[in-house]
Write a protein that holds these residues in place. Structure first.
Motif: not given
Length: 898
Positions: A413-423
């Motif tokens: 779940x944190x991978x999805x969250x951080x991926x959106x934020x970072x992109x």
């Protein structure tokens, strides 16, 4: 020998309370015969001390003196040399070996026998006897325990008592009465015998006279015997009574022993029960917390933590032998297992819901953070989850599979969250970064075309990372808002691949530097905070650990009775070498897009302006250095280190591109060269680099680049100078190396100090060469004439005889001098000034420097010509048509007129 023995006893040993037992006359073996006596003595007082004394006759008189005394306990060995042959030699081993030769074998044997007896009696066979005849020892052996030591000497000495003073006086008185006792011993003995018989007869008569008393004594003895018989009868009856008492006491003793054993067993049983109650009893409150405890409130979490710790303590208690066979223990273990599974399931479900809920809540705040080029802070999420850290540790120790599954869920779940934020964050950074370039280049196209080119560039650099999720539309709106706020005169986006460093001003590069720094500053605390949270929440310490397989009781019912057996929870699974590797693996999964996005951003910055690699190299190096100081093995340090390699590669490409541009420079054949573009380009690069790398950690990379660039500049300046057709080679070299020297002197780059001196040398060299070559034209014939004069002198013609040469006589000299009057010289200098002015460029302003050098060179040539005239044409009175003062006026007036 007997007289000597008595004399020694009287004179030496009696005063010292000693008795002489044995004596032997000896001398030392192998030396001059000096006789002495070895004496075996014992003390008269107890404890008895046994000694061996060496006695020697004095040289001054007829008496003996004690020379050496040894304790018999210090004697280690007696060596008789030969047990089968009669040999007077023998050895005594005290602190050293003493070798003796006896006067006779009999004395030797008698002395050794005495020593053996004393050893048997007083030293308990401590002394060792070697080579002693067994017959000698057998003869000396005791015949009964009643005899202490066999032999007449020892018995006699044991019974011997010295006379006291009164006894001596009586004997002396009797001997005085019988004076003939000494002269007639037999008569004296007969007299004593007769007197003894008289005394014996008197004693017998006295006994016979006392027969009545004897009878009375016998009667008394008979009465005593009868009393003894009565006493014995009473003792027998008492013994029979005591025998029954003894039997009763034995029974009481046996009963007491059984009672004591029973009490001991009861005490041990009580201890075992108290142990099980104390360590395997879980309170109802803890059971209720594990089954129904609220995992969302602080109080409920605290109660669950206490209950889980109590449960783990009960499950891990070290049972004593035999406890696992008790039915109550099996039932309790079964209860603990059910509670553990129930609570682990509740905890896992609750934390899964928390992860999902927090992930969705965070995504709703992305747009407002991306507008300000900042990443959302996850500290509230971390603070909420850290309340469950102890429960995660409990889960790790009890249910490893659920713990690992929960950690993978968090990572997912944190991978999805951080991926959106970072992109989204990097999209905004790219738009802002590209905007710096478009504001500087907004002169050639309309605004819509610029936005289209920007989006295409961003998508091409970011294409491999996939499509963005719901926040993409907000980013498009942000891009439109940013474009509307830009200056109205910005109208075009040129091909960024063709941009050079001179196309962008310092303000744009500074803005890019701030954007890149802000990106790194946002990423650094984000990664450090997440890594710290993972270590604390999942209890992953930064050291190697080995997780043992957990044991779990399994219950099964057989014949109505519940039995229990302990089996491993799962097979030992391959684990990471350390928990540090697990932290790194989780961080790599969660932030898998950071390195890709950073490389994409770096590629965009490098494409906008290749000089951006300088800014990125400094910033990235600083952040890598900072991250390594915090934790050299952290995810942030590793990732930034990988990206730094890319930045360094781009920096090297930038340097290589500048060198390639130098090599590809083409000059016009119709116009003068002037200052070459790559020379001014190096100046711009050096000024920018010195500003950027003022306090940088990677100064060494810049110094290496400086050396590569300056060598390329030197080489290509010479190449262009050789190819130049319009401008003389010396002028190209002089002007460009003067510019390089001025740049290096102004910037004071320490690593290029040698190149600065080299540039100065080349500039001076080619300035002098250009001046000399140019000055040959105004006085060309005069130069040729004097060159011929110098050639004749060099061939061996004397200077005074040169004037007699037909081609160089005085008339020829006057003819040449007349061709260069003052007006003609001034005219030639004026033409030379105009030509030099055409050769030189205005940027370096070297015209006056060159003109002054020509003046100095012209004066030097004039003085040289006059010197040759004075040496080769002495007394001729020939002089030049103009003076040095005239030349100074010519040069000054020409410079002022132009």
């Amino acid at each position: 020998m007997t007289a000597i023995k008595h004399a020694l006893q009287r004179d030496i040993f009696t005063p010292n309370d000693e008795r002489l037992l044995s004596i032997v006359n000896v001398c030392k073996a192998g030396k001059k015969k000096k006789n002495c006596f070895l004496c075996a003595t014992v003390t008269t007082e107890r404890p008895v001390q046994v000694k061996v004394v060496k006695v020697k006759k004095s040289d001054k008189g007829d008496f003996y003196k004690r020379q050496i005394t040894w304790e018999l306990r210090d004697l280690g060995e007696v060596d008789a040399k030969d047990p089968s042959k009669e040999n007077p030699e023998f050895d005594l081993h005290f602190e050293k070996v003493y070798r003796w030769v006896a006067s006779s074998v009999a004395e030797k044997n008698s002395f050794i026998s005495c020593i053996w007896k004393l050893n048997q009696r007083y030293l308990r066979k401590k002394v060792e006897f070697v080579n002693v005849s067994p017959q000698l020892l057998e003869e000396s052996a005791p015949r009964g325990e009643a005899q202490s030591v066999a032999g007449g000497d020892e018995d006699a000495l044991d019974d011997y008592q010295e006379l006291n003073a009164r006894e001596e006086q009586d004997i002396e008185g009797m001997m005085e009465v019988c004076e003939y006792a000494i002269s007639n011993a037999e008569g004296f003995a007969e007299k004593l015998s007769r007197e003894l018989q008289v005394l014996d007869g008197a004693n017998i008569q006295s006994i016979m006279a006392s027969e009545k008393q004897v009878n009375i004594l016998m009667q008394l003895l008979d009465q005593a015997l009868s009393e003894v018989d009565n006493i014995e009868d009473k003792l027998s009856s008492y013994e029979e009574m005591l025998q029954s008492v003894k039997e009763q006491m034995d029974q009481i003793s046996q009963s007491n022993r059984l009672i004591q054993i029973s009490n001991t067993n009861n005490g041990k049983l009580l201890d075992e029960i108290q142990f099980l109650v104390n360590y395997m009893d879980l309170s109802k409150g803890h059971i209720r917390a594990l089954q129904e405890g609220d995992l969302s409130s602080p109080k409920g979490i605290e109660a669950c933590i206490n209950a889980s710790e109590a449960l783990l303590q009960c499950m891990n208690v070290a049972l004593r032998p035999g406890h696992d066979q008790l039915l109550a223990v099996k039932q309790q273990q079964h209860l603990f297992s059910d509670l553990r599974d129930t609570f682990a399931r509740r905890l896992t479900n609750h934390l899964n819901n928390v992860f999902v809920h927090q992930g969705h809540d965070q995504s709703s705040t992305l747009s407002q953070h991306t507008v300000d080029l900042s990443l959302p802070k996850h500290s509230p999420l971390h603070r909420d989850l850290l309340r469950y850290a102890k429960l995660m540790e409990w889960l790790k120790n009890t249910q490893r599979e659920k713990y690992e599954g929960l950690s993978m869920t968090y990572v997912e779940y944190m991978t999805r969250l951080y991926e959106r934020e970072i992109k989204d964050f990097f999209e905004v950074a790219k738009i802002k970064m590209a905007g710096t370039s478009k504001e500087a280049k907004g002169k050639f196209a309309t605004l819509p075309r610029k936005e289209s080119a920007l989006k295409q560039e961003s998508e091409s650099l970011h294409g491999s990372s996939g499509k963005l999720t719901g926040s993409t539309s907000s980013l498009n709106k942000l891009a439109v808002q940013g474009s509307n706020s830009r200056r109205s005169q910005s109208s075009s986006l040129l091909d960024m691949g063709n941009m050079s460093a001179s196309d962008l001003d310092v303000a744009d590069r500074t803005k890019f530097d701030k954007i890149f720094e802000q990106v790194l500053s946002e990423l650094e605390p984000l990664c450090l905070a997440e890594q710290d949270f993972i270590s604390k929440f999942f209890k992953l310490q930064q050291h190697a650990t080995v997780q043992p397989p957990l044991a779990q009781p399994e219950t099964e019912e057989t014949d109505g009775a519940i039995t229990s057996k302990v089996t491993p929870q799962s097979e030992p699974r391959p684990s990471l070498s350390s928990e540090k590797d697990l932290v790194r693996m989780m961080m790599n999964k969660i932030f898998q897009s950071i390195e890709t996005e950073l490389n994409s951003l770096i590629a965009l910055g490098d494409k906008i302006d290749s000089f951006h690699s300088l800014y990125m190299l400094v910033k990235m190096s600083h952040h890598v250095w900072t991250a390594e100081n915090v934790d050299p093995a952290s995810y942030l340090s590793t990732t930034l280190g990988n990206v730094l390699v890319t930045v360094k590669r781009n920096f090297d490409k930038c340097i290589s591109a500048q060198i390639k541009q130098m090599e590809d420079v083409k000059i016009s054949k119709k116009s003068k060269v002037g200052i070459l573009t790559f020379v001014t380009g190096f100046e711009e690069f050096a000024e920018l680099a010195e500003t950027i790398f003022r306090n940088a950690e990677r100064r060494g990379d810049l110094d290496k680049a400086y050396v590569k660039l300056i060598r390329a500049v030197f080489m290509n300046v010479e190449k262009v100078a050789n190819e130049s057709q319009k401008t003389p080679r010396d002028v190209v070299m002089m002007e460009n190396f003067h510019h390089i020297f001025s740049t290096l002197s102004r910037l004071k780059i320490s690593c290029l100090e040698a190149e600065r001196r080299e540039a100065k040398h080349k500039y001076t060299e080619h300035l002098q060469s250009y001046v000399i070559n140019s000055l040959g034209q105004p006085l060309e014939k005069l130069n040729h004439f004097f060159e011929g004069v110098e050639a004749r002198v060099a061939q061996g013609v004397r200077e005074e005889e040169v004037s007699y040469q037909l081609a160089f006589n005085k008339q020829e000299l006057r003819k040449v001098i007349k061709e260069y009057p003052g007006k003609e010289v001034k005219k030639g200098l004026d033409n030379l000034y105009k030509k030099v002015d055409k050769h030189l460029c205005e940027e370096e302003s070297l015209l006056q420097v060159v003109w002054h050098s020509m003046q100095d060179e012209f004066i030097r040539q004039y003085k040289h010509f006059e010197d040759l005239i004075g040496r080769c044409y002495p007394g001729s009175g020939i002089t030049m048509e103009f003076t040095i003062q005239d030349m100074l006026e010519y040069f000054s007036s020409i410079a002022q007129s132009h």
